[in-house]
Design a protein around this motif. Sequence first.
Motif, PDB file in Angstrom:
ATOM      1  N   ASP A 102      28.858   9.979 -22.407  1.00 56.63           N
ATOM      2  CA  ASP A 102      29.950   9.759 -21.460  1.00 56.63           C
ATOM      3  C   ASP A 102      31.064  10.774 -21.720  1.00 56.63           C
ATOM      4  O   ASP A 102      31.559  10.895 -22.849  1.00 56.63           O
ATOM      5  N   GLY A 103      31.450  11.519 -20.698  1.00 51.87           N
ATOM      6  CA  GLY A 103      32.500  12.516 -20.856  1.00 51.87           C
ATOM      7  C   GLY A 103      31.999  13.886 -21.280  1.00 51.87           C
ATOM      8  O   GLY A 103      32.803  14.808 -21.424  1.00 51.87           O
ATOM      9  N   THR A 104      30.686  14.027 -21.496  1.00 51.02           N
ATOM     10  CA  THR A 104      30.133  15.360 -21.763  1.00 51.02           C
ATOM     11  C   THR A 104      29.827  16.026 -20.417  1.00 51.02           C
ATOM     12  O   THR A 104      30.354  15.606 -19.381  1.00 51.02           O
ATOM     13  N   SER A 105      28.989  17.045 -20.399  1.00 53.25           N
ATOM     14  CA  SER A 105      28.815  17.769 -19.143  1.00 53.25           C
ATOM     15  C   SER A 105      27.502  18.531 -19.095  1.00 53.25           C
ATOM     16  O   SER A 105      26.844  18.757 -20.113  1.00 53.25           O
ATOM     17  N   ILE A 106      27.155  18.917 -17.876  1.00 50.05           N
ATOM     18  CA  ILE A 106      26.073  19.883 -17.663  1.00 50.05           C
ATOM     19  C   ILE A 106      26.680  21.270 -17.853  1.00 50.05           C
ATOM     20  O   ILE A 106      27.636  21.640 -17.168  1.00 50.05           O
ATOM     21  N   ASN A 107      26.149  22.024 -18.803  1.00 43.56           N
ATOM     22  CA  ASN A 107      26.789  23.265 -19.240  1.00 43.56           C
ATOM     23  C   ASN A 107      26.013  24.533 -18.887  1.00 43.56           C
ATOM     24  O   ASN A 107      26.567  25.633 -18.985  1.00 43.56           O
ATOM     25  N   ARG A 108      24.755  24.370 -18.520  1.00 46.25           N
ATOM     26  CA  ARG A 108      23.913  25.540 -18.304  1.00 46.25           C
ATOM     27  C   ARG A 108      22.950  25.289 -17.154  1.00 46.25           C
ATOM     28  O   ARG A 108      22.287  24.252 -17.102  1.00 46.25           O
ATOM     29  N   VAL A 109      22.886  26.221 -16.217  1.00 38.29           N
ATOM     30  CA  VAL A 109      21.895  26.176 -15.146  1.00 38.29           C
ATOM     31  C   VAL A 109      21.363  27.593 -14.983  1.00 38.29           C
ATOM     32  O   VAL A 109      22.039  28.472 -14.430  1.00 38.29           O
ATOM     33  N   GLN A 110      20.160  27.819 -15.472  1.00 32.88           N
ATOM     34  CA  GLN A 110      19.547  29.150 -15.418  1.00 32.88           C
ATOM     35  C   GLN A 110      18.454  29.133 -14.359  1.00 32.88           C
ATOM     36  O   GLN A 110      17.538  28.309 -14.401  1.00 32.88           O
ATOM     37  N   ASP A 111      18.563  30.032 -13.404  1.00 31.17           N
ATOM     38  CA  ASP A 111      17.634  30.046 -12.277  1.00 31.17           C
ATOM     39  C   ASP A 111      16.188  30.184 -12.739  1.00 31.17           C
ATOM     40  O   ASP A 111      15.874  30.964 -13.647  1.00 31.17           O
ATOM     41  N   ASN A 112      15.309  29.376 -12.148  1.00 35.65           N
ATOM     42  CA  ASN A 112      13.881  29.388 -12.439  1.00 35.65           C
ATOM     43  C   ASN A 112      13.599  29.063 -13.903  1.00 35.65           C
ATOM     44  O   ASN A 112      12.591  29.494 -14.465  1.00 35.65           O
ATOM     45  N   TYR A 113      14.494  28.288 -14.532  1.00 36.22           N
ATOM     46  CA  TYR A 113      14.276  27.960 -15.936  1.00 36.22           C
ATOM     47  C   TYR A 113      14.731  26.534 -16.250  1.00 36.22           C
ATOM     48  O   TYR A 113      13.936  25.609 -16.159  1.00 36.22           O
ATOM     49  N   VAL A 114      15.997  26.336 -16.600  1.00 35.60           N
ATOM     50  CA  VAL A 114      16.415  25.001 -17.033  1.00 35.60           C
ATOM     51  C   VAL A 114      17.828  24.648 -16.577  1.00 35.60           C
ATOM     52  O   VAL A 114      18.650  25.516 -16.297  1.00 35.60           O
ATOM     53  N   VAL A 115      18.070  23.324 -16.526  1.00 34.19           N
ATOM     54  CA  VAL A 115      19.414  22.745 -16.488  1.00 34.19           C
ATOM     55  C   VAL A 115      19.616  22.069 -17.830  1.00 34.19           C
ATOM     56  O   VAL A 115      18.759  21.316 -18.295  1.00 34.19           O
ATOM     57  N   GLN A 116      20.755  22.330 -18.483  1.00 36.44           N
ATOM     58  CA  GLN A 116      20.991  21.820 -19.835  1.00 36.44           C
ATOM     59  C   GLN A 116      22.322  21.074 -19.892  1.00 36.44           C
ATOM     60  O   GLN A 116      23.298  21.482 -19.270  1.00 36.44           O
ATOM     61  N   TRP A 117      22.326  19.964 -20.663  1.00 39.15           N
ATOM     62  CA  TRP A 117      23.556  19.180 -20.764  1.00 39.15           C
ATOM     63  C   TRP A 117      23.764  18.665 -22.189  1.00 39.15           C
ATOM     64  O   TRP A 117      22.849  18.594 -22.989  1.00 39.15           O
ATOM     65  N   GLY A 118      25.029  18.310 -22.458  1.00 34.25           N
ATOM     66  CA  GLY A 118      25.408  17.813 -23.775  1.00 34.25           C
ATOM     67  C   GLY A 118      26.887  18.056 -24.009  1.00 34.25           C
ATOM     68  O   GLY A 118      27.671  18.188 -23.059  1.00 34.25           O
ATOM     69  N   ASP A 119      27.283  18.130 -25.270  1.00 34.84           N
ATOM     70  CA  ASP A 119      28.674  18.362 -25.640  1.00 34.84           C
ATOM     71  C   ASP A 119      28.933  19.865 -25.714  1.00 34.84           C
ATOM     72  O   ASP A 119      28.451  20.548 -26.626  1.00 34.84           O
TER      73      ASP A 119
END
Length: 305
Positions: A88-105
């Motif tokens: 709760d209160g963290t975020s999606i921090n990375r979106v790399q095309d044709n690869y991954v969506v990454q989330w955390g602190d």
Amino acid sequence: MIHRIRILLLAALTATPAIAADPPATPAVTPSAVVAQAPAAAWQAIPAEELLVMTIEGGKRVVIQLAPGFSPRHVANIQALARAHWWDGTSINRVQDNYVVQWGDATEKKPMPPGLSATSPGDYAIPLANRRLAVTPLPYADAYAPSTGFVAGWPVAMDGTAAWLPHCYGYVGVGRNMSPDAGTGAELYTVIGQAPRQLDRNIAVVGRVIDGMATLSSLPRGSGEIGFYTPAEHQVPILSVRLASDLPETERPHFQMMDVASQSFAAYLRLRANRKDDFYDRPAGGVDLCNAPVPVREVPVRPAP
């Protein structure tokens, strides 16, 4: 007169249409038709404690099915983090095309809840020495494993000594630093491009997104290195992450997956490899592990009487 009555009666009988017999059931000719026609017995309920419900900015929901049978330590950590409301209160921090969506602190400074299990690269696969798996085999060559198939609702790659989950589209893995670090489960990502199977057995795969992939895959791409959002870009806030078992019954989602030992799945798998219908002229004659996703469906919640 009698002769005339007989003629009229015969004419009436021949003019009356015969009652048609019920037509035979049309065999399903597409994978989606197999799924739609699958009987209730072909479906298995997904336990609520194996469903991770993430709510992001705008109240959008993402549901992840966890795989404790294949990543027990990482999944136990993820369940502990969800119960502690750590995301709760963290975020999606990375979106790399044709690869991954990454989330955390994003700060990497948020304290972890107590009691998390230590993990290692040995957790990326399960040993088969003292275990017998009920495998529905996929009888086609795989570029990344000697054999593949389906076990307990999951696609699995095997080499005779171990079995592991592959990096398919929508599958969820655990972010880590350089080996031997294997990650705790606090930093997660999902595949939004072509399956990067070269990551198999190099990172822990802990589950798959079963609802909300359209939300994740359509997020703006990060312009920073390997798709991380720069300070000038918007990190998507995570409002909450909960196990479905911890939600009130009225808010709890219910999902089912197809039994991979069922006749319906066998028909589905055959058609994924040998599509020949109104649209397809030339059957492929094969299908790879990530291109035959196990069907999953949400079951509407019926209000209490």
